[in-house]
Design an enzyme around this catalytic site. Structure first.
Site, PDB file in Angstrom:
ATOM      1  CG  ASP A  47      -2.064   0.991   1.088  1.00 15.95           C
ATOM      2  OD1 ASP A  47      -3.219   0.542   0.984  1.00 15.95           O
ATOM      3  OD2 ASP A  47      -1.801   2.217   1.085  1.00 15.95           O
ATOM      4  CB  ILE A  48       0.787   4.275  -2.127  1.00 19.45           C
ATOM      5  CG1 ILE A  48       1.858   5.186  -2.681  1.00 19.45           C
ATOM      6  CG2 ILE A  48      -0.471   5.064  -1.786  1.00 19.45           C
ATOM      7  CD1 ILE A  48       1.531   5.789  -4.037  1.00 19.45           C
ATOM      8  CG  ASN A  68     -12.251  -0.952   3.809  1.00 18.27           C
ATOM      9  OD1 ASN A  68     -12.582  -1.470   4.877  1.00 18.27           O
ATOM     10  ND2 ASN A  68     -11.103  -0.296   3.668  1.00 18.27           N
ATOM     11  N   GLY A  78     -15.602   2.968   3.861  1.00 17.80           N
ATOM     12  CA  GLY A  78     -14.479   3.817   3.457  1.00 17.80           C
ATOM     13  C   GLY A  78     -13.760   3.338   2.219  1.00 17.80           C
ATOM     14  CD  GLN A  79     -14.783  -0.483  -2.622  1.00 18.58           C
ATOM     15  OE1 GLN A  79     -15.928  -0.772  -2.272  1.00 18.58           O
ATOM     16  NE2 GLN A  79     -14.177  -1.062  -3.638  1.00 18.58           N
ATOM     17  CG  HIS A  93      -8.733  -3.147  -2.400  1.00 17.60           C
ATOM     18  ND1 HIS A  93      -9.604  -2.357  -3.108  1.00 17.60           N
ATOM     19  CD2 HIS A  93      -8.530  -2.515  -1.219  1.00 17.60           C
ATOM     20  CE1 HIS A  93      -9.916  -1.291  -2.394  1.00 17.60           C
ATOM     21  NE2 HIS A  93      -9.283  -1.367  -1.225  1.00 17.60           N
ATOM     22  CG  HIS A 142      -6.816  -2.809   3.136  1.00 14.13           C
ATOM     23  ND1 HIS A 142      -6.097  -1.645   2.933  1.00 14.13           N
ATOM     24  CD2 HIS A 142      -8.041  -2.595   2.582  1.00 14.13           C
ATOM     25  CE1 HIS A 142      -6.872  -0.767   2.301  1.00 14.13           C
ATOM     26  NE2 HIS A 142      -8.051  -1.313   2.083  1.00 14.13           N
TER      27      HIS A 142
HETATM   28  P1  5GP Z   1      -9.818   1.369   0.277  1.00 14.87           P
HETATM   29  O1  5GP Z   1     -10.116   2.542   1.166  1.00 14.87           O
HETATM   30  O2  5GP Z   1     -10.422   1.529  -1.100  1.00 14.87           O
HETATM   31  O3  5GP Z   1     -10.170   0.056   0.919  1.00 14.87           O
HETATM   32  O4  5GP Z   1      -8.257   1.350   0.156  1.00 14.87           O
HETATM   33  C1  5GP Z   1      -7.546   1.754  -0.967  1.00 14.87           C
HETATM   34  C2  5GP Z   1      -6.068   1.681  -0.624  1.00 14.87           C
HETATM   35  O5  5GP Z   1      -5.323   1.837  -1.806  1.00 14.87           O
HETATM   36  C3  5GP Z   1      -5.600   2.760   0.357  1.00 14.87           C
HETATM   37  O6  5GP Z   1      -5.033   2.148   1.515  1.00 14.87           O
HETATM   38  C4  5GP Z   1      -4.564   3.546  -0.442  1.00 14.87           C
HETATM   39  O7  5GP Z   1      -3.458   3.968   0.336  1.00 14.87           O
HETATM   40  C5  5GP Z   1      -4.160   2.560  -1.526  1.00 14.87           C
HETATM   41  N1  5GP Z   1      -3.743   3.171  -2.779  1.00 14.87           N
HETATM   42  C6  5GP Z   1      -4.416   4.139  -3.472  1.00 14.87           C
HETATM   43  N2  5GP Z   1      -3.757   4.458  -4.605  1.00 14.87           N
HETATM   44  C7  5GP Z   1      -2.644   3.681  -4.625  1.00 14.87           C
HETATM   45  C8  5GP Z   1      -1.555   3.564  -5.555  1.00 14.87           C
HETATM   46  O8  5GP Z   1      -1.466   4.232  -6.587  1.00 14.87           O
HETATM   47  N3  5GP Z   1      -0.583   2.658  -5.247  1.00 14.87           N
HETATM   48  C9  5GP Z   1      -0.648   1.884  -4.105  1.00 14.87           C
HETATM   49  N4  5GP Z   1       0.366   1.027  -3.907  1.00 14.87           N
HETATM   50  N5  5GP Z   1      -1.645   1.974  -3.217  1.00 14.87           N
HETATM   51  C10 5GP Z   1      -2.637   2.862  -3.480  1.00 14.87           C
END
Ligand code: 5GP
Ligand code: ZN
Length: 113
Positions: free
Chosen positions: A30-31, A86, A92-93, A99, A101
């Site tokens: 994760d970034i 999520n 909070g998606q 995906h 985590h």
């Molecule tokens: P969500 O809130 O949708 O469950 O989580 C999305 C996740 O994707 C977040 O933890 C966010 O930091 C990660 N993320 C978003 N854009 C990028 C990206 O360009 N590269 C990587 N490695 N992670 C990303």
């Protein structure tokens, strides 16, 4: 899908630190890590949310879970990890490409916020 950031990572159009990959799935860092270990596990196929899953995707979900265990073992995470997904706004998606985590490397509190 054209404007999907995770599809771009699958196509190597934007970089990511990949830790596991096979024909169907990808695991990368994760970034913006929320724990010392924070990985994202995705199907290569664009599926927006858990609500969009079809019967034919059952094997794909199995692969994601098996990859979680495999990567966690390889990274020495025997003390434990959390695998969480999520779905939609209340959870909070932010990225609408399904995906999980994988979080580890510290004590994870329960229930989450
Ligand atoms: P969500 O809130 O949708 O469950 O989580 C999305 C996740 O994707 C977040 O933890 C966010 O930091 C990660 N993320 C978003 N854009 C990028 C990206 O360009 N590269 C990587 N490695 N992670 C990303
Ligand atoms: Zn996508």
């Amino acid at each position: 899908m054209q404007d999907c950031v995770f599809c771009k990572i699958v196509k190597k159009e934007i970089p990511a630190e990949v830790v596991y990959e096979n024909d169907d799935i990808l695991v990368f860092k994760d970034i913006k890590p929320a724990a010392p270990v924070h990985l994202l596990l995705i199907p290569k196929k664009h599926i927006p949310t858990f609500f969009d899953l079809k019967e034919e995707d059952a094997g794909l979900l199995g692969e994601l879970h098996l990859a979680a265990a495999r990567v966690a073992r390889e990274m020495g995470l025997e003390k434990g990890f959390r695998l969480t997904g999520n779905c939609n706004q209340d959870a909070g998606q932010l990225v609408f490409h399904l995906h999980y985590h994988l979080l580890a490397g510290r004590t994870l509190h329960w229930p989450p916020g």
